[in-house]
Design an enzyme around this catalytic site. Sequence first.
Site, PDB file in Angstrom:
ATOM      1  N   CYS A 158       0.831  -1.222   0.000  1.00 13.56           N
ATOM      2  CA  CYS A 158       0.000   0.000   0.000  1.00 13.56           C
ATOM      3  C   CYS A 158       0.856   1.258   0.000  1.00 13.56           C
ATOM      4  O   CYS A 158       0.632   2.183  -0.776  1.00 13.56           O
ATOM      5  CB  CYS A 158      -0.927   0.010   1.212  1.00 13.56           C
ATOM      6  SG  CYS A 158      -1.953  -1.467   1.334  1.00 13.56           S
ATOM      7  N   HIS A 159       1.847   1.291   0.899  1.00 12.53           N
ATOM      8  CA  HIS A 159       2.686   2.484   1.004  1.00 12.53           C
ATOM      9  C   HIS A 159       4.174   2.139   1.015  1.00 12.53           C
ATOM     10  O   HIS A 159       5.007   3.000   1.261  1.00 12.53           O
ATOM     11  CB  HIS A 159       2.320   3.290   2.253  1.00 12.53           C
ATOM     12  CG  HIS A 159       0.898   3.756   2.246  1.00 12.53           C
ATOM     13  ND1 HIS A 159      -0.096   3.060   2.869  1.00 12.53           N
ATOM     14  CD2 HIS A 159       0.312   4.810   1.643  1.00 12.53           C
ATOM     15  CE1 HIS A 159      -1.252   3.680   2.678  1.00 12.53           C
ATOM     16  NE2 HIS A 159      -1.041   4.732   1.934  1.00 12.53           N
ATOM     17  N   GLY A 160       4.519   0.874   0.809  1.00 13.97           N
ATOM     18  CA  GLY A 160       5.914   0.483   0.660  1.00 13.97           C
ATOM     19  C   GLY A 160       6.666   0.193   1.936  1.00 13.97           C
ATOM     20  O   GLY A 160       7.896   0.217   1.949  1.00 13.97           O
TER      21      GLY A 160
END
Length: 194
Positions: A158-160
Amino acid sequence: MATLEDGVSPTQTIVPPGDPIENPRRRDYLKIAAVSVAGVGAGVVVLPLINSMNPSADVLALSTTELDVSAIEPGQAIKASFRKQPLFVRNLTPAEIAEADKVPVSSLRDPQTLEERTKEGKTNWLITLGVCTHLGCVPLGAGEGENRGPFGGYFCPCHGSAYDTAGRIRQGPAPKNLEVPNYAFTSDTVVVVG
């Protein structure tokens, strides 16, 4: 009226004329019996009320999770559920343990050693909640063939956010390591979480 000349001793009960008391202790027994019955009655009313405040059986069942980890091979991980949240149970290989141990703890965002995140003598068993500490997503890496990220642990696409083999945050926006819940091994192959 009684006088000293009548020969009344200090232990005798003085009864007004025409009011005979057959057993002066009888009134005390009645008082004790009434208080006892009232106490038992209060207990009968209050105990069920207090007992109704205990958690129900389904809530108690959800409060702990018992897992048999005997079928998890080294290098494998499973997803389970603990209090309606994903739970990752991973059997680390010796290479994964060595990789986690060689990372300088001072370089970590949330400094913890693998030993601090596992139980003594069971450092190969990493048990964490499967919830990314950034925004609560479920990271990949516990399922067969899932992307484990650049550090071989867990990866939140999702955001790494990337976690290493000890579930420690190594890259991305997540501020903390994957949370380790309270757990205990009740035997070599059974663990109770919660």
